[in-house]
Motif scaffolding. Structure first.
Motif, short mmCIF file in Angstrom:
data_model
loop_
_atom_site.label_atom_id
_atom_site.label_comp_id
_atom_site.label_asym_id
_atom_site.label_seq_id
_atom_site.Cartn_x
_atom_site.Cartn_y
_atom_site.Cartn_z
N TYR A 149 -12.12 -66.05 -60.71
CA TYR A 149 -11.03 -66.85 -60.18
C TYR A 149 -10.32 -67.67 -61.26
N VAL A 191 -15.00 -58.64 -56.41
CA VAL A 191 -13.68 -59.18 -56.08
C VAL A 191 -12.63 -58.08 -55.91
N SER A 204 -12.11 -57.40 -52.33
CA SER A 204 -12.20 -58.66 -51.58
C SER A 204 -11.11 -58.81 -50.53
N TYR A 214 -6.60 -60.79 -56.75
CA TYR A 214 -7.28 -59.77 -57.53
C TYR A 214 -6.65 -58.41 -57.31
N LYS A 272 -21.44 -65.57 -53.66
CA LYS A 272 -20.53 -65.26 -54.77
C LYS A 272 -19.20 -65.97 -54.53
N GLU A 292 -15.42 -66.39 -54.82
CA GLU A 292 -14.26 -65.52 -55.07
C GLU A 292 -12.96 -66.30 -55.17
N ARG A 334 -18.32 -65.38 -50.78
CA ARG A 334 -18.59 -64.08 -50.19
C ARG A 334 -20.10 -63.84 -50.25
#
Length: 578
Positions: A114, A197, A200, A205, A274, A276, A312
């Motif tokens: 990110y 990602v 995602s 992304y 995780k 994101e 996530r």
């Protein structure tokens, strides 16, 4: 192009090649320089002397094709080039440098994707393909086999650090398998699917398999159905057919190459949360802390992972646990990863027990290799040397030198003499200013790249310092008023960011009181042209290169370096042997 004997070289051609190679945009001059470079060589097949990736197209997304090769530039900053040296040249050594492979577990919870718009190394559109790209580079080395100017078979490959991206055990296993050969599944967590990602559904992304018009597609990146499923597909890595060694880098040593690993985030690595995304203000704070305050960065990362960011859920995987320096050395000693040898690839049982990841090895007959550990476990990307290692290095150089100079410039005689020395490290002379105390050796002093240059210049048999870290091709002359005290610093671009180069380095005795160091860049064995419908192993390796060129947050034009940093002949005064 078929092999061409260097005996076909015509007198004076090297000087002409040196001049015209620096005239960009002049096709006739370039062709002449290429012809001269080829005529001087034994064989140029498979190197950038023959052909090199070249971008084409007018759109935002550039395609790559096989373009003209790059001629040799003769560099005489440290020593003049004598006429007729090609006919007298005797090969001394021929080896290959890999650097900054950054084999990446893209599904790991402890990553900073990110932050890509603030720090281009936080996330790359091509990074799911790092393992295949590295294996394709191995294929290239296995096919080329010998130095283009000496004709000597490669004695070894040295990988100068950042072999892993986030010092995870699974990334280390991928690296060791790429180098030694074997079956690889470039995936973690749930091995049946990708959990990162790039699927995602977030517009920040590149979602390659989706029709979502994300920020990357807005900059020209295509939709490529099947890319992610292809990227995580198991494949068989051939492994190197020659011996290989490893130098440690900061990404092999710390969290994302920047944060001190004090054993506090292991559970986050192997957990299911995780991040994101996060708000812009937090992203800016974290990006700045990674550069200036590793402690604050670790705190911010912990807050994001415990509820402060867009989370996530991913499949936990114990293989993501970070490795220690001792575990890094021990993994190299595993018989499953011996490959073409040697056992340990430079590391020994003493490396495991002491945690010292520096060592010496025989690079070729009459040439000593020295691999340094320039990482600093206090954090930050840049490095330095501890006092104990610096003292060890000085003692090794004294043992292998017939004469040297003390700190006042007086000649000292002793040692065995007669051996040339090539030093390897991850960091460069300009990126060794991180003098923070090592938290594991808090009372030991740290020493800069300037101090290391000064030490190496005291020993005339040191001919080169080979390194990585900057992801940029750059060759630096370190001159001295006493000619035999000069040496060349050879810095090579990464194999994660474009231009994806490795480097052949050859040492030749010109039999006239000078040495020539030939540096020739090579690219992977992947085809230059890509096909978005081709997700075969070669097709994915080709996409790896092209996507890297098109990373919207990267700067390939600066990392590729100038002609004088590519294929070169570096002249050097041959040191006296006594």
């Amino acid at each position: 192009m078929s092999g061409i004997s260097r005996r076909r070289f015509v007198a004076g051609a090297s000087a002409a090649g040196a001049g015209v190679a620096l005239w960009p945009g002049r096709a006739v001059a370039r062709e002449r320089a290429l012809a001269v470079s080829a005529a001087r060589a034994v064989r140029i097949d498979g190197t950038t002397l023959e052909q090199a990736a070249t971008p084409v197209g007018d759109g935002a997304y550039k395609r790559l094709v096989a373009g003209p090769g790059w001629p040799v530039v003769v560099r005489q900053e440290l020593c003049g080039a004598g006429s007729g040296r090609d006919g007298r040249r005797t090969g001394v050594a021929s080896f290959v440098q890999f650097t900054d492979l950054h084999l990446t577990d893209t599904e790991s919870p402890v990553r900073f994707e990110y932050l890509a718009r603030l720090n281009d190394s936080a996330h790359r559109p091509q990074e799911t393909l790092t393992v295949r790209g590295a294996s394709s580079l191995v294929e290239r080395v296995n096919a080329v086999r010998q130095g283009p100017y000496t004709g000597l078979p490669f004695s070894l490959v040295m990988a100068t650090g950042d072999n892993t991206d986030n010092h995870e055990r699974i990334e280390l296993d991928w690296y060791l398998t790429v180098m030694s050969g074997g079956r690889i599944t470039p995936n973690s967590g749930d091995l049946t699917r990708y959990e990162g990602v790039q699927n995602s559904g977030s517009g920040r992304y590149w979602n390659p398999e989706s029709s979502l018009q994300d920020a990357y597609k807005a900059k020209g990146l295509p939709q490529i159905p099947g890319l992610l499923s292809g990227a995580i597909r198991p494949f068989d890595a051939p492994g190197l057919s020659l011996p290989w060694y490893t130098t440690v880098g900061n990404h092999d040593d710390s969290i994302e190459g920047s944060l001190p690993d004090l054993g506090l985030l292991g559970d986050l690595y192997t957990g299911s949360r995780k991040v994101e995304g996060c708000d812009d203000a937090t992203a800016a704070r974290l990006a700045d802390a990674l550069l200036h305050d590793p402690g604050e960065a670790a705190v911010l990362l912990g807050k994001l992972l415990t509820g402060g960011g867009a989370i996530r859920t991913v499949t936990p995987d114990e293989r993501r646990h970070p490795f220690t320096p001792a575990e890094f050395a021990q993994a190299h000693l595993d018989p499953a990863h011996t490959g073409a040898g040697p056992v340990g690839h430079g590391f020994t049982k003493d490396s495991v027990s002491s945690g010292h990841l520096y060592y010496t090895f025989d690079l070729a007959d009459g040439i000593l290799g020295i691999s340094l550990d320039t990482t600093n476990r206090a954090g930050f990307a840049d490095g330095s040397l501890g006092t104990a290692q610096l003292n060890w290095l000085e003692s090794v150089l004294e043992e292998n030198s017939g004469h040297w100079y003390d700190s006042d410039g007086h000649v000292v005689r002793g040692g065995s003499g007669g051996r040339l020395v090539v030093v390897f490290s991850h960091h460069t002379s300009g990126t060794m200013g991180n003098l923070l105390p090592d938290p594991y050796r808090p009372f030991e002093g740290r020493h800069s790249g300037t101090e290391l240059v000064a030490l190496l210049q005291r020993f005339p048999n040191v001919v080169a310092w080979v390194n990585g870290h900057t992801h940029t091709n750059q060759i630096i002359p370190h001159g001295h008023a006493v000619p035999e005290r000069a040496f060349w610093e050879i810095n090579t671009a990464s194999h994660v960011d474009y231009p994806h180069h490795a480097r052949i380095i050859e040492i030749a005795d010109n039999q006239d009181g000078t040495l020539s160091l030939f540096t020739t860049l090579i690219e992977s064995a992947a085809p230059y042209r890509t096909d978005f419908a081709d997700t075969s192993d070669p097709g994915l390796a080709a996409l790896y290169r092209e996507l890297a060129y098109n990373d919207p947050y990267a700067t390939p034009a600066t990392r590729i370096g100038s002609a004088a940093d590519h294929n070169t002949e570096l002249l050097l005064t041959k040191p006296a042997t006594t």
